[in-house]
Write a protein that holds these residues in place. Structure first.
Motif, PDB file in Angstrom:
ATOM      1  N   TRP A  73       0.814  -1.224   0.000  1.00  0.00           N
ATOM      2  CA  TRP A  73       0.000   0.000   0.000  1.00  0.00           C
ATOM      3  C   TRP A  73       0.842   1.266   0.000  1.00  0.00           C
ATOM      4  CZ3 TRP A  73      -4.999   0.439  -1.354  1.00  0.00           C
ATOM      5  CH2 TRP A  73      -5.676  -0.759  -1.534  1.00  0.00           C
ATOM      6  N   TYR A  77      -0.015   3.968  -2.840  1.00  0.00           N
ATOM      7  CA  TYR A  77      -0.217   5.388  -2.519  1.00  0.00           C
ATOM      8  C   TYR A  77       0.813   6.260  -3.235  1.00  0.00           C
ATOM      9  CZ  TYR A  77      -3.508   4.269   1.311  1.00  0.00           C
ATOM     10  OH  TYR A  77      -4.588   3.845   2.044  1.00  0.00           O
TER      11      TYR A  77
ATOM     12  N   VAL B 105      -7.056   0.518   4.564  1.00  0.00           N
ATOM     13  CA  VAL B 105      -6.134   0.884   3.487  1.00  0.00           C
ATOM     14  C   VAL B 105      -6.852   1.548   2.306  1.00  0.00           C
ATOM     15  CG1 VAL B 105      -4.330  -0.791   4.043  1.00  0.00           C
ATOM     16  CG2 VAL B 105      -6.170  -1.450   2.507  1.00  0.00           C
TER      17      VAL B 105
END
Lengths: 148, 175
Positions: A73, A77, B105
């Motif tokens: 992640w 991102y 997330v």
């Protein structure tokens, strides 16, 4: 149940920060004092069922999966922040944090995943002396609050 | 000197570690308390939180953080235990809790997309006149769950769960 309650509070907190650019407080009340400690206690309760696994198995089943989530992640991102839109406007002025730096400086709300991985590993290391570890952790936190 | 002087997220780690360890090592007494919800529990926790807030010289500052977090954690758990008395609320929060990873997330991404591309539309702003934070939060949770479902359907399970081969010891892979 407690985990569900606190994740809803986390999302509401981020919605507020996105909308108003600041953290919500009302007089002397800040929801953060409930949200994050409960989230960590709930995560700890979940881990309690696995704390007595063999250390190598514990690492494979509990610590490495969290690190995997963190790495995946962080990459997602980073890619989105560079190419689509600002993911964390309040972190680093909305600019992407270099990947090498995210090894020790998590980005935005991913700090929770990083701290969770570290705390999970720590719990396994101190499981032979649980009461002492809990007391010392509170002492360390309070002395850090007060400064030394 | 405080933990903030240390690099990275050291201060956050030290701040939240006690609560995490409390959950890990005192799970049995916490579950035992949760089994018998009482109104006095939530009243006592709220009174403690107010007492702590009123008695601290620095009610919003860093020097009293752990004390406030301690009182807040007790209050939060008492609220959760009380909410669990309602079967519907309990089922809802338990359901959400089981999906906390994809929500955690994914929601930030959904919020960023809402704020960048959807929020500027005047029709959307009119819809969100009342309770904008709750509505945005609700959309973010729903969006994160839909994103999770779509990615799973596309075979991208590895975004949320590490591939088994990567985390299975070599001697166990062929068994």
């Amino acid at each position: 149940m407690a985990k569900g309650f606190s994740i809803v509070m986390v999302v509401l907190h981020h919605s507020y920060v996105f909308g108003y650019g600041e953290v919500f407080t009302w007089r002397m009340f800040e929801p953060a004092v409930i949200r994050m400690p409960v989230f960590f206690i709930a995560s700890g309760l979940t881990l309690s069922f696995a704390i007595n696994l063999k250390f190598s198995e514990f690492l494979l089943r509990r610590v490495l999966p969290i690190l995997w989530i963190y790495a995946v992640w962080t990459l997602i991102y980073t890619l989105l922040n560079e190419n689509v839109t600002t993911i964390f406007p309040w972190v680093n002025g909305g600019k992407t944090i270099p990947l090498w730096r995210t090894i020790y400086w998590p980005w935005g709300n991913l700090w929770f995943v990083w701290v969770l991985a570290a705390a999970t590993l720590f719990a396994a290391l101190v499981r032979a002396r649980p009461h002492l570890a809990v007391v010392l952790s509170y002492v360390a936190a309070i002395s850090g609050d007060l400064g030394w | 000197m405080t933990w903030e002087a240390f690099p990275g997220v050291t201060a956050l780690f030290v701040t939240y570690l006690p609560f995490f360890l409390t959950g890990v090592f005192y799970a049995t007494p916490i579950f035992r308390i949760a089994e018998t919800p009482r109104k006095s529990l939530i009243a006592g926790a709220a009174a403690l939180a107010v007492l702590v807030a009123l008695s601290l010289a620095d009610p919003l500052g860093r020097t009293t953080l752990t004390l406030r977090y301690g009182a807040g954690a007790i209050l939060g758990l008492a609220i959760a235990i009380q909410l669990a008395r309602s079967a519907r609320l309990c089922a809802f929060f338990t359901w959400i809790g089981h999906r906390s990873l994809p929500i955690f997330v994914g929601h930030q991404l959904i919020l960023a997309l809402i704020m960048s591309f959807i929020w500027p539309l005047p029709q959307v702003q009119a819809l969100f006149t009342h309770w904008p934070v709750a509505l945005t939060g609700g959309v973010a949770i729903l969006g994160a769950l839909l994103l999770h479902a779509a990615l799973m359907r596309l075979g991208l399970r590895w975004l949320y769960v590490p591939p088994k081969a990567l985390f299975t010891p070599g001697h166990m892979r062929h068994t």
